[in-house]
Design an enzyme around this catalytic site. Structure first.
Site, short mmCIF file in Angstrom:
data_model
loop_
_atom_site.label_atom_id
_atom_site.label_comp_id
_atom_site.label_asym_id
_atom_site.label_seq_id
_atom_site.Cartn_x
_atom_site.Cartn_y
_atom_site.Cartn_z
CD GLN A 134 -2.62 1.25 2.60
OE1 GLN A 134 -2.06 1.42 3.66
NE2 GLN A 134 -3.93 1.09 2.50
N GLY A 135 0.73 2.09 -1.01
CA GLY A 135 1.48 3.34 -1.10
C GLY A 135 0.56 4.51 -0.83
CD GLU A 252 -5.36 -0.41 6.07
OE1 GLU A 252 -5.61 0.44 5.21
OE2 GLU A 252 -4.30 -0.46 6.71
C1 LIG Z 1 2.57 -1.39 11.46
C2 LIG Z 1 2.29 -0.29 10.49
C3 LIG Z 1 2.12 -0.60 9.13
C4 LIG Z 1 1.89 0.42 8.20
N1 LIG Z 1 1.78 0.07 6.88
C5 LIG Z 1 1.54 1.05 5.98
C6 LIG Z 1 1.46 0.72 4.59
O1 LIG Z 1 1.65 -0.44 4.19
N2 LIG Z 1 1.23 1.71 3.72
C7 LIG Z 1 1.04 3.00 4.11
O2 LIG Z 1 0.76 3.83 3.26
N3 LIG Z 1 1.14 3.36 5.42
C8 LIG Z 1 1.41 2.41 6.35
N4 LIG Z 1 1.53 2.75 7.69
C9 LIG Z 1 1.51 4.15 8.06
C10 LIG Z 1 0.28 4.57 8.86
O3 LIG Z 1 -0.87 4.60 8.05
C11 LIG Z 1 0.60 5.92 9.48
O4 LIG Z 1 1.69 5.74 10.37
C12 LIG Z 1 -0.58 6.49 10.23
O5 LIG Z 1 -1.61 6.83 9.36
C13 LIG Z 1 -0.17 7.74 11.04
O6 LIG Z 1 0.48 8.66 10.22
P1 LIG Z 1 1.90 9.27 10.63
O7 LIG Z 1 2.80 8.16 11.03
O8 LIG Z 1 2.32 10.16 9.51
O9 LIG Z 1 1.63 10.12 11.94
P2 LIG Z 1 1.01 11.59 11.98
O10 LIG Z 1 -0.23 11.63 11.16
O11 LIG Z 1 2.08 12.57 11.68
O12 LIG Z 1 0.60 11.69 13.50
C14 LIG Z 1 1.54 12.04 14.53
C15 LIG Z 1 0.76 12.14 15.84
O13 LIG Z 1 -0.22 13.19 15.75
C16 LIG Z 1 -1.52 12.69 16.03
N5 LIG Z 1 -2.52 13.36 15.18
C17 LIG Z 1 -2.43 13.59 13.85
N6 LIG Z 1 -3.57 14.18 13.39
C18 LIG Z 1 -4.39 14.30 14.47
C19 LIG Z 1 -5.71 14.80 14.64
N7 LIG Z 1 -6.43 15.31 13.62
N8 LIG Z 1 -6.27 14.75 15.88
C20 LIG Z 1 -5.57 14.22 16.94
N9 LIG Z 1 -4.30 13.75 16.83
C21 LIG Z 1 -3.73 13.78 15.61
C22 LIG Z 1 -1.45 11.22 15.69
O14 LIG Z 1 -2.44 10.47 16.37
C23 LIG Z 1 -0.03 10.87 16.14
O15 LIG Z 1 0.00 10.63 17.52
C24 LIG Z 1 1.80 1.77 8.63
C25 LIG Z 1 1.98 2.07 9.99
C26 LIG Z 1 2.24 1.07 10.90
C27 LIG Z 1 2.48 1.43 12.35
#
Ligand SMILES: Cc1cc2nc3c(=O)[nH]c(=O)nc-3n(C[C@H](O)[C@H](O)[C@H](O)COP(=O)(O)OP(=O)(O)OC[C@H]3O[C@@H](n4cnc5c(N)ncnc54)[C@H](O)[C@@H]3O)c2cc1C
Length: 400
Positions: A134-135, A252
């Protein structure tokens, strides 16, 4: 809103009990007896997973929720619950490297793909011939997915993609990717996005594995430099990718908790057995400590509560046709409960827990690995804060 008038009603019919007996008998005979390669050798793990998927496919158990016309089992929600219960009870292995294809890319193609896309990709996914990744996420677009910046410009009958994705699970062992790109930078941010099938061997793609806290490299960064993807690979329509992506995320997040509650119950049994086991020279048992006993009892009750929530949600979904936003409540409850259980496990192990970690912090035993990987439970598939936002807005009806 949560509808209390629709009380839980779970009774298995004779046909469902027959389905359970059939599933149980097949699983008893066919669950792989060989050890699954560990995550240090992802390619070997992939081959092992795909062989198991093929075994289920040949016997008609693959794609349990997929419609029969696309090669699936076409099981009802109750039958799916029964299958996942029996699957977990038999300790059958998750096909984790096939997760994206089976659990969301495939269902997205079924819902939104063209006839050609369905005919080409669905049998390959179901048979375990290919792995998808997934990208979606980018360095500055995770929770706020609509902020994605990876660009795609139309050149003849191709999209030309330039940009970067991150946290792409299994990107380096995948043949295809469900890729979100910005095709109209002038449109409102949700409107200019396209969902496209990206073959991972296309020239211009650079995949760099990321080493995780748990010592493995399941994740990757993926860089795209003028990557040419046929327009025929667009799923839905150009600039209609947000709608398609929401379908992907609903698959998902949808009904994954069906199997999770059974696995958690099994893990609790193992934990109680661990606590009852005398440790150290003095024959001390962790369960004799009142505080540990209290926390084990609480966690066991919470696992039962998770089961009740699962049944309730399914009962509702069976009558309303869709898993509702309350799936976020189960997802949140589950992810935090897993982490509480992992912490109790570390405390039961006491000083011995340290031996589960190598000097670089990588896990050396199952409990250490669970503890470390459990930390990602409240991030992947929507963070715990995002789940709380969904519950606040869509279940409790609070203002945004
Ligand atoms: C095991 C695992 C597998 C994954 N696999 C994939 C994959 O295959 N493909 C892919 O595309 N992605 C993948 N991801 C990524 C995942 O979708 C993101 O990590 C997730 O959506 C959070 O985004 P971020 O890491 O950029 O954190 P951010 O969005 O930057 O968040 C940082 C912090 O801010 C908080 N925050 C952000 N916005 C808000 C809001 N509106 N209100 C309250 N708090 C907020 C968050 O809860 C978090 O604590 C994976 C992640 C994990 C852990």
């Amino acid at each position: 809103m949560f509808n209390c008038a629709l009380a839980m009603e779970i009774r298995f019919s004779p046909e469902e009990e027959a389905f359970r007996a059939e599933a149980r008998a097949w699983l008893e005979q066919n669950v792989p007896r060989t050890t699954r390669p560990d995550s240090a050798d992802l390619r070997a793990r992939r081959d092992w997973d795909m062989a198991w998927q093929r075994c289920m496919y040949d016997a008609g158990w693959a794609g349990i929720s997929w419609p029969r016309e696309f090669g699936g089992r076409g099981a009802t929600l109750m039958e799916q619950l029964i299958w996942y219960e029996e699957y977990a009870r038999a300790n059958a292995p998750d096909v984790t490297t096939g997760f994206v294809g089976l659990k969301h890319a495939g269902p997205t193609l079924i819902a939104c793909g063209s006839e050609e896309q369905k005919a080409y990709h669905l049998p390959r996914i179901l048979r375990g011939d290919v792995v998808w990744c997934q990208g979606f996420s980018e360095p500055n677009a995770g929770s706020d997915l609509a902020a994605l910046q990876t660009r795609a410009e139309i050149d003849g009958d191709h999209l030309v993609v330039t940009g970067q994705k991150i946290w792409t699970s299994f990107g380096h062992i995948a043949e295809f990717q469900e890729l979100l790109v910005r095709t109209d930078p002038t449109a409102p941010r949700h409107a200019g996005i396209t969902w496209v099938i990206c073959p991972m061997d296309t020239p211009g793609i650079d995949i760099r594995p990321i080493k995780t806290l748990a010592g493995n490299s399941d994740f990757c960064e993926v860089f795209y430099d003028q990557v040419r993807i046929p327009l025929a690979n667009v799923v839905g329509a150009l600039n209609d990718g947000w709608r398609v992506a929401m379908a992907t995320l609903s698959f998902e997040r949808g009904t994954a908790f069906m199997s999770e509650q059974v696995r958690l119950a099994r893990r609790m049994e193992e934990l109680v057995a661990l606590a009852r086991h005398p440790s150290g020279g003095d024959g001390r048992r962790a369960i004799d400590d009142d505080e540990i006993a209290r926390r084990l009892a609480l966690a066991s009750a919470e696992v039962e509560a998770m089961r009740a929530m699962t049944y309730r949600s399914l009962s509702l979904a069976a009558r309303t046709g869709m898993p509702g936003a309350e799936a976020s409540m189960i997802r949140l409850f589950f992810s935090e409960l897993v982490q509480r259980i992992d912490v109790v496990a570390m405390e039961i192990l006491g000083p011995a827990a340290v031996e589960g970690f190598a000097t670089d912090g990588a896990p050396r035993d199952e409990w250490a690995e669970r503890y470390l990987t459990g930390l990602s439970q409240t991030i992947g598939g929507g963070t715990k804060e995002i789940q709380r936002n969904i519950i606040g807005e869509r279940v409790l009806g609070l203002p945004r």
